[in-house]
Design a protein around this motif. Sequence first.
Motif, PDB file in Angstrom:
ATOM      1  N   GLY A   1       0.797  -1.220   0.000  1.00  0.00           N
ATOM      2  CA  GLY A   1       0.000   0.000   0.000  1.00  0.00           C
ATOM      3  C   GLY A   1       0.827   1.266   0.000  1.00  0.00           C
ATOM      4  O   GLY A   1       0.276   2.361  -0.042  1.00  0.00           O
ATOM      5  N   GLN A   2       2.166   1.129   0.064  1.00  0.00           N
ATOM      6  CA  GLN A   2       3.037   2.295   0.059  1.00  0.00           C
ATOM      7  C   GLN A   2       3.913   2.273  -1.192  1.00  0.00           C
ATOM      8  O   GLN A   2       4.213   1.207  -1.729  1.00  0.00           O
ATOM      9  CB  GLN A   2       3.927   2.320   1.304  1.00  0.00           C
ATOM     10  CG  GLN A   2       3.150   2.414   2.607  1.00  0.00           C
ATOM     11  CD  GLN A   2       4.079   2.487   3.809  1.00  0.00           C
ATOM     12  OE1 GLN A   2       5.289   2.558   3.671  1.00  0.00           O
ATOM     13  NE2 GLN A   2       3.505   2.480   5.000  1.00  0.00           N
ATOM     14  N   LYS A   3       4.304   3.441  -1.633  1.00  0.00           N
ATOM     15  CA  LYS A   3       5.212   3.562  -2.763  1.00  0.00           C
ATOM     16  C   LYS A   3       6.338   4.492  -2.359  1.00  0.00           C
ATOM     17  O   LYS A   3       6.132   5.666  -2.079  1.00  0.00           O
ATOM     18  CB  LYS A   3       4.488   4.093  -4.003  1.00  0.00           C
ATOM     19  CG  LYS A   3       5.324   4.002  -5.253  1.00  0.00           C
ATOM     20  CD  LYS A   3       4.506   4.301  -6.492  1.00  0.00           C
ATOM     21  CE  LYS A   3       5.347   4.124  -7.751  1.00  0.00           C
ATOM     22  NZ  LYS A   3       4.567   4.401  -8.981  1.00  0.00           N
ATOM     23  N   THR A   4       7.528   3.933  -2.291  1.00  0.00           N
ATOM     24  CA  THR A   4       8.701   4.665  -1.832  1.00  0.00           C
ATOM     25  C   THR A   4       9.774   4.614  -2.897  1.00  0.00           C
ATOM     26  O   THR A   4       9.874   3.634  -3.634  1.00  0.00           O
ATOM     27  CB  THR A   4       9.229   4.058  -0.519  1.00  0.00           C
ATOM     28  OG1 THR A   4       8.173   4.029   0.444  1.00  0.00           O
ATOM     29  CG2 THR A   4      10.380   4.882   0.030  1.00  0.00           C
ATOM     30  N   SER A   5      10.566   5.659  -3.000  1.00  0.00           N
ATOM     31  CA  SER A   5      11.684   5.691  -3.939  1.00  0.00           C
ATOM     32  C   SER A   5      12.989   5.626  -3.155  1.00  0.00           C
ATOM     33  O   SER A   5      13.223   6.431  -2.244  1.00  0.00           O
ATOM     34  CB  SER A   5      11.646   6.962  -4.790  1.00  0.00           C
ATOM     35  OG  SER A   5      10.503   6.966  -5.616  1.00  0.00           O
ATOM     36  N   ALA A   6      13.822   4.637  -3.496  1.00  0.00           N
ATOM     37  CA  ALA A   6      15.132   4.500  -2.873  1.00  0.00           C
ATOM     38  C   ALA A   6      16.144   5.302  -3.679  1.00  0.00           C
ATOM     39  O   ALA A   6      16.035   5.418  -4.902  1.00  0.00           O
ATOM     40  CB  ALA A   6      15.541   3.036  -2.812  1.00  0.00           C
ATOM     41  N   LEU A   7      17.119   5.862  -3.010  1.00  0.00           N
ATOM     42  CA  LEU A   7      18.141   6.686  -3.652  1.00  0.00           C
ATOM     43  C   LEU A   7      19.462   5.940  -3.651  1.00  0.00           C
ATOM     44  O   LEU A   7      19.980   5.547  -2.602  1.00  0.00           O
ATOM     45  CB  LEU A   7      18.282   8.022  -2.922  1.00  0.00           C
ATOM     46  CG  LEU A   7      19.292   9.008  -3.519  1.00  0.00           C
ATOM     47  CD1 LEU A   7      18.854   9.423  -4.916  1.00  0.00           C
ATOM     48  CD2 LEU A   7      19.444  10.230  -2.625  1.00  0.00           C
ATOM     49  N   PHE A   8      20.010   5.720  -4.858  1.00  0.00           N
ATOM     50  CA  PHE A   8      21.309   5.076  -5.016  1.00  0.00           C
ATOM     51  C   PHE A   8      22.335   6.134  -5.418  1.00  0.00           C
ATOM     52  O   PHE A   8      22.075   6.960  -6.301  1.00  0.00           O
ATOM     53  CB  PHE A   8      21.252   3.994  -6.098  1.00  0.00           C
ATOM     54  CG  PHE A   8      20.529   2.751  -5.674  1.00  0.00           C
ATOM     55  CD1 PHE A   8      21.228   1.622  -5.272  1.00  0.00           C
ATOM     56  CD2 PHE A   8      19.145   2.707  -5.669  1.00  0.00           C
ATOM     57  CE1 PHE A   8      20.567   0.486  -4.881  1.00  0.00           C
ATOM     58  CE2 PHE A   8      18.479   1.570  -5.281  1.00  0.00           C
ATOM     59  CZ  PHE A   8      19.191   0.452  -4.884  1.00  0.00           C
ATOM     60  N   LYS A   9      23.482   6.102  -4.783  1.00  0.00           N
ATOM     61  CA  LYS A   9      24.568   7.017  -5.124  1.00  0.00           C
ATOM     62  C   LYS A   9      25.838   6.207  -5.333  1.00  0.00           C
ATOM     63  O   LYS A   9      26.052   5.194  -4.682  1.00  0.00           O
ATOM     64  CB  LYS A   9      24.794   8.053  -4.011  1.00  0.00           C
ATOM     65  CG  LYS A   9      23.668   9.061  -3.861  1.00  0.00           C
ATOM     66  CD  LYS A   9      24.003  10.106  -2.801  1.00  0.00           C
ATOM     67  CE  LYS A   9      22.904  11.137  -2.677  1.00  0.00           C
ATOM     68  NZ  LYS A   9      23.233  12.163  -1.658  1.00  0.00           N
ATOM     69  N   SER A  10      26.652   6.688  -6.266  1.00  0.00           N
ATOM     70  CA  SER A  10      27.923   6.018  -6.505  1.00  0.00           C
ATOM     71  C   SER A  10      28.959   6.555  -5.518  1.00  0.00           C
ATOM     72  O   SER A  10      29.319   7.710  -5.540  1.00  0.00           O
ATOM     73  CB  SER A  10      28.403   6.270  -7.936  1.00  0.00           C
ATOM     74  OG  SER A  10      28.534   7.652  -8.185  1.00  0.00           O
ATOM     75  N   VAL A  11      29.400   5.668  -4.635  1.00  0.00           N
ATOM     76  CA  VAL A  11      30.396   6.028  -3.642  1.00  0.00           C
ATOM     77  C   VAL A  11      31.495   4.989  -3.713  1.00  0.00           C
ATOM     78  O   VAL A  11      31.287   3.817  -3.385  1.00  0.00           O
ATOM     79  CB  VAL A  11      29.790   6.071  -2.219  1.00  0.00           C
ATOM     80  CG1 VAL A  11      30.873   6.415  -1.211  1.00  0.00           C
ATOM     81  CG2 VAL A  11      28.666   7.077  -2.170  1.00  0.00           C
ATOM     82  N   ALA A  12      32.674   5.396  -4.151  1.00  0.00           N
ATOM     83  CA  ALA A  12      33.818   4.492  -4.280  1.00  0.00           C
ATOM     84  C   ALA A  12      33.453   3.259  -5.095  1.00  0.00           C
ATOM     85  O   ALA A  12      33.849   2.153  -4.789  1.00  0.00           O
ATOM     86  CB  ALA A  12      34.350   4.079  -2.913  1.00  0.00           C
ATOM     87  N   GLU A  13      32.630   3.513  -6.167  1.00  0.00           N
ATOM     88  CA  GLU A  13      32.226   2.472  -7.112  1.00  0.00           C
ATOM     89  C   GLU A  13      31.430   1.359  -6.440  1.00  0.00           C
ATOM     90  O   GLU A  13      31.415   0.225  -6.875  1.00  0.00           O
ATOM     91  CB  GLU A  13      33.439   1.877  -7.831  1.00  0.00           C
ATOM     92  CG  GLU A  13      34.183   2.913  -8.678  1.00  0.00           C
ATOM     93  CD  GLU A  13      35.291   2.251  -9.466  1.00  0.00           C
ATOM     94  OE1 GLU A  13      35.549   1.056  -9.261  1.00  0.00           O
ATOM     95  OE2 GLU A  13      35.906   2.959 -10.287  1.00  0.00           O
ATOM     96  N   LYS A  14      30.760   1.675  -5.324  1.00  0.00           N
ATOM     97  CA  LYS A  14      29.879   0.716  -4.670  1.00  0.00           C
ATOM     98  C   LYS A  14      28.518   1.366  -4.511  1.00  0.00           C
ATOM     99  O   LYS A  14      28.415   2.563  -4.218  1.00  0.00           O
ATOM    100  CB  LYS A  14      30.410   0.290  -3.293  1.00  0.00           C
ATOM    101  CG  LYS A  14      31.673  -0.542  -3.379  1.00  0.00           C
ATOM    102  CD  LYS A  14      32.098  -0.993  -1.992  1.00  0.00           C
ATOM    103  CE  LYS A  14      33.360  -1.841  -2.046  1.00  0.00           C
ATOM    104  NZ  LYS A  14      33.768  -2.292  -0.715  1.00  0.00           N
TER     105      LYS A  14
END
Length: 373
Positions: free
Chosen positions: A357-370
């Motif tokens: 019932g929820q819609k969330t957006s996860a945030l991915f960032k490139s940090v030291a290629e991980k």
Amino acid sequence: MSSEEDFSLVVDDTQPSEDSLEGIKAMIAKFKKQHEELLNEQKHIADCKDVVRGCAQQFRVRTKKLTESLKRDKDDYEVQVANEKAKLASLMEEEVELKEQAEKLAAALKEEKAEYVLLKEQTEVFTAVPERRVVFKGVTGEVDGSQFEMESSIVYPMDGGTALITFDEEVVAKKILSLRTHQVNLGEECRITVEARPVRLMMPSLVEIESKACPRRILISNLPKMDTEFLLNKLEIHFSKTKNGGGEVEDREFLPDSGTVVLTFLSGDFARGLVDREYHEVMLHPDKSHRVRVTPFLNGNITNLQTKMLTCPRTLLLTGIPDFMEADTLQDLLEIHFQKSSNGGGEVTAFFYNALGQKTSALFKSVAEKEEE
């Protein structure tokens, strides 16, 4: 009339007496005639019997042929029925297989559509390149002035009933992904089945932007900190006057991230002259002017956008998670399950559960290629 009647015996004198020779001959002739009649009748009966026997024989032959024909027809019918039953069974099996294939194709199509929607959403995010703050940290070197590097920041929409899990080691993530489905024990006779899927992100590999100065807009910088509405009013009044080189202002906008103001004129005859002059004295206070800088407002159009698909090596998506207990408790139980080596898991560095019932957006960032959630 007398009670007694008199009878007289009439004797035929024409018939010879049986005791006489003539009478005996007459009897013999009579018996011969009867004998001949009997012989003829016997012969007729014998002929009839022969005819009946012939008819019976013919009937038996025809009966035999009909019986054999019926038996052949019956055998052929049974063979045909058996063949039709076999065909029907084969068609039913084929129908079941086709239904299974149709269900698989429908599921695959649904997954592809979901991935398409996800990629489309990510593409819309990527095409809107955000403004980045650039800070000099003392590092110098030879660079290509035509390129501008940006740290990747990717928004990943999550559906309800899913979770993102990041393991410390790639080998653990690969093992969990290879098992695909997992039985998670949540307590007393409570067990759920979740599915592990790879997380694929579409990232820009090359972005080329063509910038062009807008003929009706100017960018005003070097502004003091003051009330935004008061500042916009003062700037509009100043740059709308002909003696200051301006004209009628159509729109104004304050950009809080850079602390600058954009003015849009109704006509394109004023922006060029104001930009050429560059510095302007504006009466922002009753008794003191403030020197502001006017530069062109650049419109940027993306002329080349190239992307690439990246599969996160340590992050997986868990799907099929029902909503039947408190979200924090369920998240803790799931994380504990996938931390155990007996379940094929390992050390978990990040875990996030998004309830149904929820819609969330996860945030991915490139940090030291991980990847980082």
